[in-house]
Design a protein around this motif. Structure first.
Motif: not given
Ligand code: NAD
Length: 255
Positions: A82-90, A134-144
């Motif tokens: 809502e605020k930024f329109g994207r999520l690059d890193i989780g 998926l909507k933006q076709g990119s992203g990086h998830i880092l799990n602990l």
């Protein structure tokens, strides 16, 4: 700023940001230009994290989120979109330990809590992060995960089971979404003196000294050392690594 450490324009979501690795990572990414959506169950300490950030008010959202509650995790991703329109890193970082307990004494309560926070919390994060990515076709998830996610953890069986599950989720997502531009990695730190070690069996200086003796370097990793590696893994230049479980352990796993 060196482009390898420049996170300007990116948006990162970090759970468990009121303490330890989550707080230091929030500070590290903010100092390098990243917009943040951060959460925790501890409002007071989360507010202290927010005050410590080098970010304008419009560059950070902080919210209460118990990661074992799916709708609360979804709300974080919704807020980012809502605020930024994207999520690059989780970064699925929130986690809990349990008091040192021999495996034959592990009860359902310990196991359920580990699964609820350390496994479901990561699954819920990944689920909604992936949907957004998926909507933006990119992203990086880092799990602990943990060293307990790639080897046995005497008297930590429920924690080890949960952290092994995190590795399974990470590897599966890396393979499943590779073609969609989404990457997933996990880190596996050795013991590092954050609040998570304030549980029975880990909390005394003698016990921490004993843990340190189990490392070739004869010391525990400082929280900032662990987080420095997280920042390097999340670097925009680190774009071909996926599906990995990276030990940050002072050579413990090499022994
Ligand atoms: N410190 C270590 O030795 C070590 C080693 C290996 C892995 N890890 C992992 O690193 C991650 C971060 O731990 P840390 O060392 O910074 O510990 P920490 O206790 O300092 O921070 C964990 C944060 O998670 C939050 N949290 C706990 N339950 C939550 C829930 N249900 N929902 C949302 N937030 C919750 C806590 O309030 C706290 O702010 C954890 O997943 C932990 O298992 C830590």
């Amino acid at each position: 700023m060196d482009s390898l450490l420049n996170f300007s324009g990116q948006v990162a979501m970090i759970t468990g940001a009121a303490s330890g690795f989550g707080r230091l990572l929030s500070q590290g990414l903010a100092a390098r230009g990243c917009n943040l959506v951060i959460s925790d169950i501890n409002r007071e300490e989360l507010d202290k994290t927010v005050s410590s950030l080098q970010l304008g008010e419009n560059q950070v959202i902080s919210m209460l989120c118990d990661v074992s509650e799916e709708d609360q995790v979804k709300a974080m991703v919704d807020a980012a979109m809502e605020k930024f329109g994207r999520l690059d890193i989780g970064v699925n970082n929130a986690g809990i330990a349990h008091a040192l307990t021999p495996l034959h004494k592990i009860d359902q309560g310990i196991m359920d809590k580990q699964m609820a926070v350390n496994v479901n919390g990561v699954l819920y994060g990944m689920k909604y992060q992936i949907e957004a990515m998926l909507k933006q076709g990119s992203g990086h998830i880092l799990n602990l995960s943990s060293m307990a996610g790639i080897g046995g953890a005497p008297k930590g069986a429920a924690y080890a089971a949960a952290k092994h599950a995190v590795v399974g989720l990470t590897r599966t997502a890396a393979v499943e979404y590779a073609k969609k531009g989404i990457r997933a990695n996990a880190i596996c730190p050795f013991y590092s003196p954050t609040n998570i070690l304030a549980v029975d069996g880990f909390d005394s200086p003698e016990n921490q000294q004993r843990l340190a003796q189990g490392s070739p370097m004869r010391r525990l990793g400082a929280p900032q050392e662990i987080v420095n590696t997280m920042i390097l893994i999340l670097s925009p230049g680190n774009s071909y690594m996926s599906g990995q479980t990276i030990a940050i352990d002072g050579a413990v796993s090499a022994w």
